[in-house]
Scaffold this motif. Sequence first.
Motif, PDB file in Angstrom:
ATOM      1  N   LEU A 103      -6.844   2.976   1.055  1.00 12.19           N
ATOM      2  CA  LEU A 103      -6.163   1.955   1.850  1.00 12.19           C
ATOM      3  C   LEU A 103      -6.621   0.595   1.333  1.00 12.19           C
ATOM      4  N   LEU A 104      -5.716  -0.095   0.628  1.00  9.34           N
ATOM      5  CA  LEU A 104      -6.097  -1.347  -0.013  1.00  9.34           C
ATOM      6  C   LEU A 104      -6.197  -2.500   0.984  1.00  9.34           C
ATOM      7  N   TYR A 105      -5.299  -2.547   1.955  1.00  7.33           N
ATOM      8  CA  TYR A 105      -5.320  -3.653   2.914  1.00  7.33           C
ATOM      9  C   TYR A 105      -4.426  -3.294   4.089  1.00  7.33           C
ATOM     10  N   TRP A 106      -4.826  -3.748   5.276  1.00  2.24           N
ATOM     11  CA  TRP A 106      -3.970  -3.604   6.457  1.00  2.24           C
ATOM     12  C   TRP A 106      -4.281  -4.741   7.416  1.00  2.24           C
ATOM     13  N   MET A 121      -6.158  -5.542  -6.692  1.00  2.00           N
ATOM     14  CA  MET A 121      -5.657  -4.589  -7.681  1.00  2.00           C
ATOM     15  C   MET A 121      -6.729  -4.195  -8.692  1.00  2.00           C
ATOM     16  N   VAL A 122      -7.953  -4.625  -8.492  1.00  2.00           N
ATOM     17  CA  VAL A 122      -9.026  -4.283  -9.424  1.00  2.00           C
ATOM     18  C   VAL A 122      -9.312  -2.784  -9.331  1.00  2.00           C
ATOM     19  N   GLY A 123      -9.327  -2.127 -10.478  1.00  2.00           N
ATOM     20  CA  GLY A 123      -9.593  -0.701 -10.530  1.00  2.00           C
ATOM     21  C   GLY A 123      -8.379   0.170 -10.295  1.00  2.00           C
ATOM     22  N   GLN A 124      -7.210  -0.416 -10.003  1.00  2.00           N
ATOM     23  CA  GLN A 124      -6.005   0.367  -9.746  1.00  2.00           C
ATOM     24  C   GLN A 124      -5.034   0.347 -10.925  1.00  2.00           C
ATOM     25  N   GLU A 199      -4.227 -10.405 -16.404  1.00  2.00           N
ATOM     26  CA  GLU A 199      -3.877 -10.490 -14.991  1.00  2.00           C
ATOM     27  C   GLU A 199      -4.346  -9.278 -14.183  1.00  2.00           C
ATOM     28  N   VAL A 200      -5.144  -8.419 -14.797  1.00  2.00           N
ATOM     29  CA  VAL A 200      -5.547  -7.191 -14.106  1.00  2.00           C
ATOM     30  C   VAL A 200      -6.349  -7.507 -12.850  1.00  2.00           C
TER      31      VAL A 200
END
Length: 320
Positions: A103-106, A121-124, A199-200
């Motif tokens: 879950l990245l963000y909520w 988005m780091v690591g994804q 841009e990663v």
Amino acid sequence: MADDDDLWDALEMEEAPAPPAEDAAPPPPEPEAPPPAPPEEEDPAPPPPPDASPPPDAPPPPRNECMGCKMPLHGSSSSSSSAGLCVPCRFKNSNPFFPVKKLLYWTTLKVGTTNTISVPMVGQIDLRTGRLFSGHVLEVRCLRVDAPEWRYELGHSWPNGVSLFVGDQRVLLKKPDEEHFEAPGPFDLSGWAVRQPFEVGKPMQVGVSITAKKTETWAVGVVLTQPVDAEAIAAKVEEKQDPLEARMMLDLERIRLWVTAHRPDRVSKKDTMRCVEPPVLKLVDCTSLGRIEKAIRGPECDHLQCFDLLSYIHTMRNIP
């Protein structure tokens, strides 16, 4: 006859009470009955010990913690007492066909304004391709925190009106009271997750604007999922089954209860002939009309007829 009449008149005069005198005192009032004595108080029963088990007919106690992450539910804005899960766990367990890896963000949403979400988005991102790792899907899910019915507890649903932006580009629009909405499910953000090598580490900016009643509370979450097929879900279901001996005992008890409930002396006359006939179990699944390979039934089901596991999973995956 005259003597008889005189005799009856004399008897009636003797039985008739004398009229009260005009100057006679009124009769004394009747004494009031004493009030009833209060019931004797019984000695109160001693309280049960703290480690005593509750009676069998007692309702289950309210859950004070999430069944998923074991975090406290009461006093939290992200609680859901009817489902027993907090909002993050509801996002993670909302779709078994797209299990959540992370879950990245909520966040909860405010009506009448654009809610900006910064998704890390780091690591994804795969550095070789600039896209998500193979087999991963980035989704935006929305659910109502104060769900009015049980089916809204885990199921994704959009508010009455919603606008979804990635940066400055609108990618989803649902007008209020729109009857034919083409994208009722979660929105796939995988195409907007493409990054250049430099841009990663840049987060994805997602904006959400909703139209809803003031009494409704909505939440949105960005999740990283990895789809699974029906065979994988069927394997998980089989892993959670009880031992074969326990299931056989449960089936025998279920059959005994069914036969007892359908005895001819316990049903109405119009159903007597139908209940006397033994039940016929079909080997064909009721949904796929194919041969049953993995016969299953619900744990609380009273029917004797089974259905196929894979057919049921395919049906649940394709229903709206």
